[in-house]
Structures are given as structure tokens and as C-alpha cells.
Design a protein around this motif. Structure first.
Motif, PDB file in Angstrom:
ATOM      1  N   MET A 251      12.490  43.264   9.368  1.00  0.00           N
ATOM      2  CA  MET A 251      11.668  42.055   9.280  1.00  0.00           C
ATOM      3  C   MET A 251      10.584  42.238   8.223  1.00  0.00           C
ATOM      4  O   MET A 251      10.290  41.327   7.433  1.00  0.00           O
ATOM      5  N   THR A 252       9.984  43.434   8.193  1.00  0.00           N
ATOM      6  CA  THR A 252       8.929  43.745   7.229  1.00  0.00           C
ATOM      7  C   THR A 252       9.456  43.692   5.798  1.00  0.00           C
ATOM      8  O   THR A 252       8.790  43.193   4.884  1.00  0.00           O
ATOM      9  N   LEU A 253      10.671  44.192   5.591  1.00  0.00           N
ATOM     10  CA  LEU A 253      11.240  44.269   4.244  1.00  0.00           C
ATOM     11  C   LEU A 253      11.949  42.981   3.816  1.00  0.00           C
ATOM     12  O   LEU A 253      12.516  42.918   2.736  1.00  0.00           O
ATOM     13  N   GLY A 254      11.920  41.966   4.664  1.00  0.00           N
ATOM     14  CA  GLY A 254      12.605  40.709   4.354  1.00  0.00           C
ATOM     15  C   GLY A 254      11.876  39.889   3.304  1.00  0.00           C
ATOM     16  O   GLY A 254      10.837  40.287   2.766  1.00  0.00           O
ATOM     17  N   GLN A 255      12.447  38.725   2.993  1.00  0.00           N
ATOM     18  CA  GLN A 255      11.835  37.822   2.016  1.00  0.00           C
ATOM     19  C   GLN A 255      10.496  37.307   2.528  1.00  0.00           C
ATOM     20  O   GLN A 255      10.191  37.413   3.715  1.00  0.00           O
TER      21      GLN A 255
END
Length: 319
Positions: A251-255
Motif C-alpha cells: 500500500m505504501t509503495l502504490g501510486q
């Protein structure tokens, strides 16, 4: 795997080990690694699941060692829970797989698995807030270098508890022989509960390593594993306890968009992991507690919300 350099230098004091790391690109490609028998292959796989989607080339790695133990998540659990989670974030395709070639129990190991994962430039945001009701239970009862009857006894005892709640239960027996059975005897069970909305909750147990602790009866192990699964279902959420940290990292590394996921009570590991996310990515999650009355089921839940950092895999080959 990486162009960076990494090595350990022992300290003279009793505080531990220094770690020198020189960052570099994650290359991926075809690799092989012999894991330490003191930890299970799952210990290594957990890290690889976080890194694999962001490599330059698709990863295909063979890991050898202990496939199932009492400390780390087993390869079986990660195969049925972590891979579907990755798919929700857009990491999917035929090349995403975990294959168990040989099983290995502690202390000597001897197992072998293949992990393959495609690369992605960006991850999709998710909204996974409704776990849904349990529709079926699946599982695997495995035995190596012991009587094949051990697996059947575990299945019978687990079903004696689970059949009271659900009719759709199928637990496979997996008895490996010869070279495929590793170097040490043992047995164990992995159970998963699947919901109508695609949530997968898991529980597992393994027998004591050869020469360590008291002998465990397969009937006792099967019943205890079934109780652990019921406990996990009570805790609930859209992601099981084992994969909470993986979901939060993705979730943190998402867009740069809002992602939401409903979790059961946060494990101590997940709480510490959230502190690391704040340190490395300067990201804070909005945490809302949901009482059992609001959710009409199980224990207290936690709704985790964040805006992704917009991370992009710059090393991915453009074709």
C-alpha cells in the motif's frame, strides 16, 4: 540479485553485528541459494516477496533448506496467502508461482522450492474492506519419513472440529518419499479459510524437530491446527496475521492514491513494521478501530488507510 554490496562484520562487544550496505539496483534473473537450516525458507521468502516485483528482470530463484518449521511461515502458507495478495496489487500472470519440489523438516532440512515473480513498474491501489463470509476450508496435511497414515490421522482430527461449522472442507494429504522427503522426519498441517470476497485466512502447525521436545500425536496436532484457524477467523480482517506487513508495504509503495484495508488486531511485528515505514518513507497510516458490533462478527478490527508514495520501478526494462 543486487548490484549493491552487503556484508557483516562481527563486533567485539555483545550488542550484535554491524551491517555495511552499499545500495544498488535489484537485478533479479535466475538464482539459487542454500538457506541456513536454523531458519525456514519462509524467512527468506518473506523478504523476497517484498522485493521481487521491483527488480530489473523477472525473478526465478531456487531455495534449498527447511520448508516447514515451528518458527517462520511455511512455504505452503505463503503460497496460498501471499501470492493472491500480490495479485490484488497488480502483480500477477502465469510467471507468479511458488512450487515445492522437495520438503525438508528441521533440523537437517533437505527441501527445495522454486519462487518465480514478474516485475511491475507501478502497483495498483486497493480498497479491501469487506472480508465476506467463509465459504470453504482447504488445507494440506504433509508427512515425510514417517508413516503415510500420520497425514490421514491429522485430517480426521481436524475435520472432527471444522465439520461442525462448514460442510465444504477438503484437506489434501501430501506424503513425499525418497529424495523428495528431505533429510529429517516430521509432519504438519496447513489450513486456509476462503471467503466469498476472496479473503484467505491461514493457520499451520508442525511437529517437533527430531530429538527436540516431546513427541506430538498427529490427532492432537490436527485438532490444535483447526482451533488456530478458528481463532484466525475470529480475529478476521481481509488479510491474515502472517501477511499484514506485506499488505501495508505494498500500500505504501502504490501510486499516489488512497488505499484501504481492513485488518484484524495488529500483531507486534506489524506495529514495529509501521514504525519502520514511517522512518523510511515518512508515511503515516490513518488507523480506525472497528468494534465487533459495527462489523457484526469476531474481534476488534482495524481499518488502515494511506496515500501511496508513488514509487516507480525505474530499473524495469522497457520493451
Amino acid at each position: 540479485m543486487a548490484s549493491g554490496l552487503i556484508w557483516f562484520a562481527p563486533l567485539t562487544s555483545s550488542v550484535g553485528t554491524t551491517l555495511y550496505y552499499q545500495p544498488g539496483l535489484l537485478y533479479g534473473g535466475s538464482l539459487e541459494h542454500d538457506c541456513s537450516p536454523s531458519r525456514s525458507i519462509g524467512y527468506y521468502l518473506e523478504s523476497l516477496l517484498c522485493l521481487a516485483p521491483f527488480m530489473k528482470h523477472p525473478l526465478k530463484i531456487v531455495l534449498r533448506g527447511v520448508t516447514n518449521d515451528q518458527v517462520d511461515p511455511s512455504v505452503d502458507v505463503l503460497k496460498v496467502t501471499a501470492l493472491p495478495l500480490l495479485k490484488k496489487f497488480g502483480v500477477d500472470g502465469e510467471s507468479l508461482e511458488i512450487k515445492i519440489n522437495r520438503r525438508g523438516m528441521p533440523p537437517k532440512g533437505g527441501g527445495e522450492i522454486l519462487f518465480a515473480c514478474p516485475v511491475r513498474r507501478v502497483l495498483q491501489p486497493i480498497h479491501f474492506t469487506d472480508p465476506g463470509k467463509i465459504k470453504r476450508i482447504r488445507g494440506t496435511a504433509y508427512s515425510v519419513r514417517v508413516s503415510p497414515q500420520m497425514a490421514n490421522r491429522m485430517v480426521e482430527s481436524a475435520r472432527s472440529i471444522l465439520n461442525k461449522f462448514l460442510p465444504d472442507i477438503y484437506i489434501y494429504t501430501d506424503h513425499m518419499k525418497g529424495v523428495s522427503s528431505g533429510k529429517s522426519p516430521g509432519f504438519g498441517m496447513c489450513l486456509t479459510a476462503e471467503t466469498i470476497n476472496g479473503t484467505i485466512l491461514s493457520a499451520e502447525l508442525a511437529s517437533n524437530p527430531q530429538g527436540q521436545g516431546a513427541a506430538v500425536l498427529p490427532e492432537e496436532l490436527g485438532q490444535n491446527c483447526a482451533k488456530l484457524l478458528l481463532e484466525e477467523v475470529y480475529r478476521g480482517g481481509c488479510v491474515d496475521s502472517t501477511n499484514q506487513s506485506l499488505a501495508l508495504l505494498l500500500m505504501t509503495l502504490g501510486q499516489r492514491d488512497v488505499s484501504k484495508v481492513l485488518l484484524g488486531p495488529l500483531s507486534p511485528y506489524t506495529i514495529e513494521f509501521l514504525r519502520h515505514l514511517r522512518s523510511f518513507f515518512q508515511i503515516m497510516f490513518k488507523i480506525e478501530t472497528k468494534t465487533p458490533e459495527e462489523e457484526h462478527m469476531g474481534g476488534e478490527k482495524v481499518l488502515m488507510t494511506c496515500v501511496g508514495t508513488g514509487f516507480s520501478n525505474l530499473s524495469k526494462t522497457i520493451r
